[in-house]
Design a protein around this motif. Structure first.
Motif, PDB file in Angstrom:
ATOM      1  N   THR A   1       0.841  -1.194   0.000  1.00 34.83           N
ATOM      2  CA  THR A   1       0.000   0.000   0.000  1.00 34.83           C
ATOM      3  C   THR A   1       0.879   1.248   0.000  1.00 34.83           C
ATOM      4  N   ARG A   2       0.243   2.397  -0.207  1.00 35.07           N
ATOM      5  CA  ARG A   2       0.985   3.634  -0.382  1.00 35.07           C
ATOM      6  C   ARG A   2       1.868   3.993   0.812  1.00 35.07           C
ATOM      7  N   GLN A   3       1.435   3.686   2.018  1.00 34.24           N
ATOM      8  CA  GLN A   3       2.207   4.098   3.180  1.00 34.24           C
ATOM      9  C   GLN A   3       3.538   3.350   3.278  1.00 34.24           C
ATOM     10  N   ASP A   4       3.674   2.213   2.586  1.00 28.02           N
ATOM     11  CA  ASP A   4       4.924   1.449   2.615  1.00 28.02           C
ATOM     12  C   ASP A   4       5.751   1.652   1.359  1.00 28.02           C
ATOM     13  N   LEU A   5       5.332   2.565   0.498  1.00 23.53           N
ATOM     14  CA  LEU A   5       6.010   2.736  -0.783  1.00 23.53           C
ATOM     15  C   LEU A   5       7.461   3.178  -0.600  1.00 23.53           C
ATOM     16  N   ALA A   6       7.704   4.175   0.255  1.00 28.22           N
ATOM     17  CA  ALA A   6       9.073   4.660   0.468  1.00 28.22           C
ATOM     18  C   ALA A   6       9.945   3.561   1.059  1.00 28.22           C
ATOM     19  N   THR A   7       9.368   2.762   1.945  1.00 30.12           N
ATOM     20  CA  THR A   7      10.134   1.698   2.592  1.00 30.12           C
ATOM     21  C   THR A   7      10.584   0.653   1.585  1.00 30.12           C
ATOM     22  N   VAL A   8       9.661   0.143   0.761  1.00 26.53           N
ATOM     23  CA  VAL A   8      10.037  -0.911  -0.179  1.00 26.53           C
ATOM     24  C   VAL A   8      10.934  -0.369  -1.288  1.00 26.53           C
TER      25      VAL A   8
END
Length: 610
Positions: free
Chosen positions: A459-466
């Protein structure tokens, strides 16, 4: 599409009340006819930076969880130009240094340490990947990008001014810390500007920029080495930064995080960052030192490997139990696609960077080419990457599928690596071109597909992390690949030079300076060159299983739909999807993007983690 809770396409997430941010342009500029666009028109004051209502404030996590629509071209083109320039600058550094390494090793009488140059760069490149992703969420993409560029440029200037190999290694480590941020933030910013369906096309363009830099880099580096000085390979980055920074400052418009600075700093997972950094050191450093500067059974190598175990366990514990905002949320390790794609990235890094690192050395030492000619010989590889990445990026955007191209790309890469053994047995330029072109056409398909695939799997909230993990695992693989192959190369070379019937002084020359082989008289020089060629064949053989494992891992991938267009609404629904949409916990676009069979499971994993 407006959710029942009043948020335009937002998704509930952990929030920090001290952080507010103006909503992203992309989420409010979508046409009203789109099934995933906001249906209401906003009539209020407009924020001059983001171009959206200034009175509507949301938390940073809420904004990052919103659906992204591709910006109009008049807004996207200048922003994309700034990102492309930053990526070009960092990628040029990667490609230009490989051509200069033989000369640098010779000047510092340390050819046996050239693999350490890449290892030092990779360690710091990886060490701060998670930190850059989190800092971009907290402080904003642009400020974090500027910090990364500053570190990168300072490292490049000092690299060019180095007076010893040890100083050069330290400066390359500093450069890697900045370069890692540029690579990660470029992927993150593109995801902020472009919808998931269009992202393949634009990631293909960025991969094309990477290929162009890799094409220009060896030629430029060779020209500097042959005509001026190898130091200009690093000082050229200052000129590029003078162009890149103002372009980003003026043209890149992104939301501006607000809030108390100390609260932001406290919210960063510093302990997790520390464990991630030392884990990279304890894994990569002994892999490079073993069999090269130290024996594999030496105390230094053994202790470093042993220390890697508690550092990994410490990182996992901190992320799962202590970190308020972990840089790697534990539930991501339960996502099958994320784990598979990160594993593929490891072996891709091993394969690709072995070629980038060792082929220029092969052409200079075995084929007796100048540094400039060696750079020109690499053109087919980069041309293949440029063609494949752009064509496949367009196909991914057109058809919304990435899995077939990952499968095809890894298969062709295996064939190309096997053909490198043929390359090592002939001096035919036609065969050189064919082999390098095949390698490029295979690897090039993976550049846009892997980043799109991993971003589509969360999901969008994990985009920077992945996005940060994507670079972390690829560069970790590259570090292992170069280090493992470097150990094999150096061990075989040293042991066979000692056994060969040549005077000791000539054997020592060959060990310390590859470019000094030309000063060895015949017939000893032919013997030395034969040993070098056999060492290079061993490197190519060792790379084949790395590429093969990359190919086999593609069978574990599950397809994730990239449809965010009107026809996406005709996709069959599931109870899990319908329930999430009804509760306002997932937008239609995000429901479409996630695997049908994993929606409910992923939701439960996240709830348990929180």
């Amino acid at each position: 599409m407006e959710n029942s809770n009043g948020n335009n396409g937002t998704q509930p997430s952990r929030t920090d009340s001290s952080l507010t941010i103006a909503p992203a342009v992309a989420s409010s500029t979508a046409p009203s006819s789109s099934p995933i666009a906001a249906s209401s028109k906003v009539e209020s004051a407009v924020d001059p930076e983001s171009g959206v209502p200034a009175v509507e404030k949301k938390t940073a996590e809420e904004i990052l969880a919103q659906v992204v629509e591709t910006l109009p071209m008049r807004q996207l083109a200048p922003a994309f130009l700034g990102v492309a320039l930053a990526m070009f600058m960092a990628a040029l550094d990667n490609s230009i240094v490989s051509t200069a390494l033989p000369k640098i090793g010779t000047q510092f009488n340390a050819s046996n340490k050239v693999e350490m140059v890449f290892t030092c760069y990779v360690i710091t490149f990886n060490a701060f990947q998670g930190l850059y992703g989190k800092m971009s969420n907290v402080f904003g993409r642009k400020p974090t990008m500027f910090v990364a560029i500053l570190i990168f440029v300072v490292g490049s200037i000092l690299s060019g001014a180095s007076q010893s190999m040890n100083m050069f290694l330290a400066c390359r480590a500093l450069t890697g810390a900045g370069s890692g941020g540029i690579f990660s933030l470029s992927n993150i910013v593109i995801a902020d500007l472009v919808s998931i369906r269009d992202r393949g096309k634009y990631q293909g363009f960025i991969s094309g920029v990477f290929a162009i830099s890799a094409l220009i880099g060896p030629v430029m580096g060779g020209a500097f080495v042959d005509k001026v000085s190898w130091r200009w390979c690093f000082w050229i980055q200052v000129a590029l930064a003078v162009i890149t920074v103002p372009t980003l400052a003026i043209m890149l418009k992104l939301p501006r995080p607000k809030g108390n600075m100390m609260e932001k700093i406290k919210g960063i997972d510093w302990l997790g960052t520390f464990f991630m950094a030392i884990t990279a050191v304890f894994l990569l450093l002994p892999t490079n030192l073993g069999g090269n500067m130290y024996a594999w059974d030496s105390p230094v190598v053994i202790i470093l490997y042993v220390l890697a175990v508690p550092s990994i366990l410490g990182f996992l514990y901190v992320e799962a139990k202590q970190a308020k905002h972990p840089i790697v949320p534990p539930y991501l390790w339960k996502n099958r696609n994320v784990v598979t794609l990160l594993s593929i990235n490891v072996f891709m890094g091993m394969t690709f960077w072995t070629l980038i690192f060792y082929l220029p050395i092969y052409f200079q030492i075995i084929e007796h080419e100048t540094a400039t000619d060696a750079g020109l010989t690499m053109i087919p590889l980069e041309a293949g990457i440029f063609i494949a990445s752009n064509v496949v990026g367009l196909l991914v955007s057109k058809f919304g599928k990435y899995r077939p191209y990952i499968f095809l790309g890894t298969a062709i890469a295996v064939v190309g690596i096997c053909l490198c053994l043929v390359l090592a047995n002939t001096s035919s330029k036609a065969i050189h071109v064919l082999v390098l072109l095949v390698c490029g056409l295979g690897i090039g398909q993976l550049f846009p597909c892997l980043i799109v695939a991993i971003q589509a799997s969360v999901t969008r909230q994990d985009l920077a992390t992945v996005s940060a993990l994507h670079n972390f695992f690829r560069m970790t693989g590259s570090g292992f690949g170069v280090a493992i192959n470097g150990a094999l190369f150096q061990n075989y070379l040293n042991s066979n030079l000692v056994k060969a019937a040549i005077p000791t002084e000539y054997a020592e020359i060959a060990m310390l300076s590859a470019q000094s082989i030309v000063n060895i008289p015949e017939p000893y020089r032919s013997v030395v060159e034969g040993i070098y060629l056999d060492s290079m064949r061993l490197v190519f053989k060792a790379t084949i299983p790395m590429a093969a494992l990359m190919f086999l891992l593609t069978f574990r991938l599950q397809h994730v739909r990239l449809n965010v267009k009107a026809e996406a609404t005709t996709e069959p629904s599931t109870p899990a999807r319908t329930s999430l949409e009804a509760k306002g916990e997932m937008t239609l676009a995000e429901a479409i993007e996630m695997p049908l069979e994993e929606d409910e499971k992923t939701k439960k994993d996240k709830e348990v983690s929180k």
